[in-house]
Design a protein around this motif. Structure first.
Motif, short mmCIF file in Angstrom:
data_model
loop_
_atom_site.label_atom_id
_atom_site.label_comp_id
_atom_site.label_asym_id
_atom_site.label_seq_id
_atom_site.Cartn_x
_atom_site.Cartn_y
_atom_site.Cartn_z
N LEU A 132 -20.48 -2.67 -7.50
CA LEU A 132 -19.98 -1.47 -8.62
C LEU A 132 -20.47 -2.70 -10.26
O LEU A 132 -21.10 -1.78 -10.50
N GLY A 136 -7.55 -6.27 -9.39
CA GLY A 136 -8.23 -5.33 -9.26
C GLY A 136 -9.32 -5.87 -10.73
O GLY A 136 -10.82 -5.47 -10.33
N ALA A 179 -11.49 -8.12 -8.89
CA ALA A 179 -12.50 -7.93 -8.29
C ALA A 179 -13.60 -7.28 -8.42
O ALA A 179 -14.57 -7.23 -7.94
N GLN A 228 -10.62 7.51 -5.60
CA GLN A 228 -11.17 6.92 -5.35
C GLN A 228 -10.57 5.78 -4.40
O GLN A 228 -9.66 6.15 -4.49
N GLY A 229 -10.99 5.15 -3.30
CA GLY A 229 -10.53 5.02 -2.01
C GLY A 229 -10.44 5.41 -1.33
O GLY A 229 -10.36 5.35 0.03
N ALA A 288 1.54 1.94 -3.19
CA ALA A 288 0.61 2.23 -4.49
C ALA A 288 0.55 3.77 -3.58
O ALA A 288 -0.49 4.86 -5.21
N ALA A 289 0.77 3.90 -2.48
CA ALA A 289 0.55 5.89 -2.07
C ALA A 289 1.60 6.47 -2.90
O ALA A 289 1.03 7.89 -2.81
N VAL A 312 -15.04 5.05 -0.85
CA VAL A 312 -15.43 5.95 -2.45
C VAL A 312 -15.14 4.75 -3.11
O VAL A 312 -13.82 4.28 -3.56
N LEU A 313 -16.04 3.65 -4.07
CA LEU A 313 -15.52 2.72 -5.10
C LEU A 313 -14.97 3.32 -6.30
O LEU A 313 -14.12 2.70 -7.30
N ARG A 314 -16.35 4.46 -7.44
CA ARG A 314 -16.12 4.85 -8.41
C ARG A 314 -16.14 6.00 -8.53
O ARG A 314 -17.07 6.74 -8.15
N ILE A 350 -17.62 -8.32 -7.58
CA ILE A 350 -17.96 -6.67 -6.02
C ILE A 350 -19.44 -5.97 -7.21
O ILE A 350 -19.65 -5.04 -7.53
N GLU A 372 0.82 -1.10 0.35
CA GLU A 372 0.03 -0.63 -0.48
C GLU A 372 0.97 1.54 -0.41
O GLU A 372 0.53 2.60 -0.61
N ARG A 398 -18.23 0.17 4.76
CA ARG A 398 -17.65 -1.05 4.79
C ARG A 398 -16.75 -1.22 6.39
O ARG A 398 -16.18 -0.34 6.14
N ALA A 400 -19.52 2.21 -1.16
CA ALA A 400 -19.24 1.12 -0.09
C ALA A 400 -19.55 1.36 1.56
O ALA A 400 -18.51 2.35 2.34
#
Lengths: 271, 271
Positions: free
Chosen positions: B88, B78, B81, B134-135, B24-25, B118-120, B85, B21, B112, B110
């Motif tokens: 989505l 992804g 996924a 997103q995320g 990713a960040a 934020v999904l999309r 999901i 992560e 959770r 979503a």
DNA sequence: AAAAGTGTCTTGTAATACGAAACATCATTT
DNA sequence: AAATGATGTTTCGTATTACAAGACACTTTT
């Protein structure tokens, strides 16, 4: 199935990813016992790994069925990755136009670690969807994409493939090394290659290489369809559009034929 | 930043995901030392984890800069996924039409684990792109999405939020519990809620809840834009289109108001 | 009512992931 | 040109910890 991994890094992390990928590979939801059997380990171990994966959000548990499936974090990391993978960002526009212009399915693959992996497929206009699953591995000697990758890569990749043996997939698969060499020569001469009926009977593909800024093969673009729509000798429009797309993508990756050639001359002069 | 994790599962796997992560960040590529400093551990440890991640394809190493970035496997998992999901797949059509009809940015989130993620986000037609990454996590008391999620969820979620305290983000943020309660009541009565200037000055959003087959809040749909385009009292067309989309998504998730109500009555009769 | 599933939890032990420090390459600085 | 300070990589001993085995609670099937 994969070649015995020669002990890479952190063992428990390997298992964690085995679990994650097994969850991903399962069609719907999976249970702990099922996963344990699949991975040849105990329920307790799988359970503990699922706990971490759930806590992290990569996997989610259906509270009513108590079974597991991929979670939102898996999706989100993929979204981030999509923006970081040069081949994807560099190809998105070009493959969209290619598909719209030609109407056939377009497939982009990446060469990673001596394997060609399908990154993205955009289906054609036909109602019958012909494509290659994202994430799947393309056989190097049995697909147009594989051959074009072999043709423009180091000879070491070809040697690797020959060592593995040219396994027959259909009765059109190339299994003689000499014939493969001839095809690669043709690919180099034309800048593209086809592979009618070689991997799956009735299916053909035309593929062209994608180069990165150092002039190495980064992957391939291809149009895929039935032998009826993509002939063994594809129509000029298809070839031209494909080559245009491949050049555009390579350009986006920073490929510059002239600059690469010049650099190569310098390097060989230095050694 | 996240609440101290109460020791979930496999420690080394936690670290592996911390590394993933962190990669990713990072905006571009990252180095081992940088990561070690970031994660408060040693270079050796990070390096070993990167080895496994690279071997698996989740991370890739730029051979010339020797630095690391996300790899194709992260993208591919992804993609899988995304197809698994429900929220989505159930929302993709509805949010596309909603965006086309209204022209503003549409955001799906979503619920959770007591957080809204934020999904999309699909950007609106305007040249000025206003959206939510997103995320990212939506503040429950400070966004339209958060308030609508609170309004239709268990009271326990609200209690959780109140316990954390209503931190002020702008001078329009709701910080009095009583006012929040009133807003939630309004949301329940209308089926939607706005949040002008509450999280960011100049920005407004209208959000509606998405329900799953058991009648619980699965997430939210919202349109987001400047206060100029989305007024504190949104125009009827915006509200109608939003509610239509939210119902359509809930329906796709298997939500059936009548059936859920009937089931609820049975359950409460049984207890 | 019993049997065979499921997911979850506990425990002793052997394996292993960790930290610290050394090493090999580079750039940059002196 | 030598020295310094970065980088990524490797090694090694030890204390941690992830594992396997088995028990447990629970549901579904027989």
């Amino acid at each position: 199935m994969t070649t015995a991994r020669p002990d890479g890094g952190v063992k428990s992390v390997q298992l964690a990813f085995d679990v994650l990928e097994a969850v991903a590979a399962a069609p719907g939801e999976v249970g702990v016992s099922e996963l344990a059997a699949l991975l040849g380990t105990t329920k307790g171990t799988v359970f503990r790994h699922l706990q971490t994966l759930v806590e992290r959000g990569y996997v989610e548990q259906n509270t009513v069925s108590t079974r597991y499936k991929l979670g939102t974090r898996s999706y989100l990391i993929g979204q981030v990755a999509a923006g970081r993978i040069e081949l994807l960002t560099a190809s998105s526009d070009a493959i969209a136009s290619l598909r719209d212009e030609i109407g056939e399915t377009v497939v982009v693959s990446a060469l990673r670690n001596r394997t060609l992996i399908v990154l993205r497929t955009v289906f054609g206009k036909s109602n019958l969807e012909i494509g290659v699953r994202q994430g799947s591995e393309l056989v190097l000697h049995g697909t147009a994409q594989g051959k074009v990758a072999l043709a423009f890569s180091n000879r070491s990749l070809l040697q690797h493939v020959l060592r593995q043996g040219l396994t027959r997939l259909t009765d059109h698969t190339i299994v003689e090394p000499a014939r493969l060499e001839a095809e690669l020569e043709q690919a180099r001469a034309q800048g593209f290659i086809t592979a009618a009926n070689e991997e799956t009977f009735g299916i053909n593909a035309v593929a062209a290489p994608i180069f990165d800024r150092s002039g190495d093969v980064a992957g391939t673009v291809a149009i895929v369809g039935s032998v009826q729509n993509i002939r063994p000798d594809p129509v000029p429009a298809q070839i031209e559009a494909l080559l245009k797309a491949s050049l555009r993508i390579s350009w986006n990756l920073g490929y510059d034929r002239g600059a690469v050639d010049a650099r190569r001359r310098l390097d060989s002069a230095a050694s």
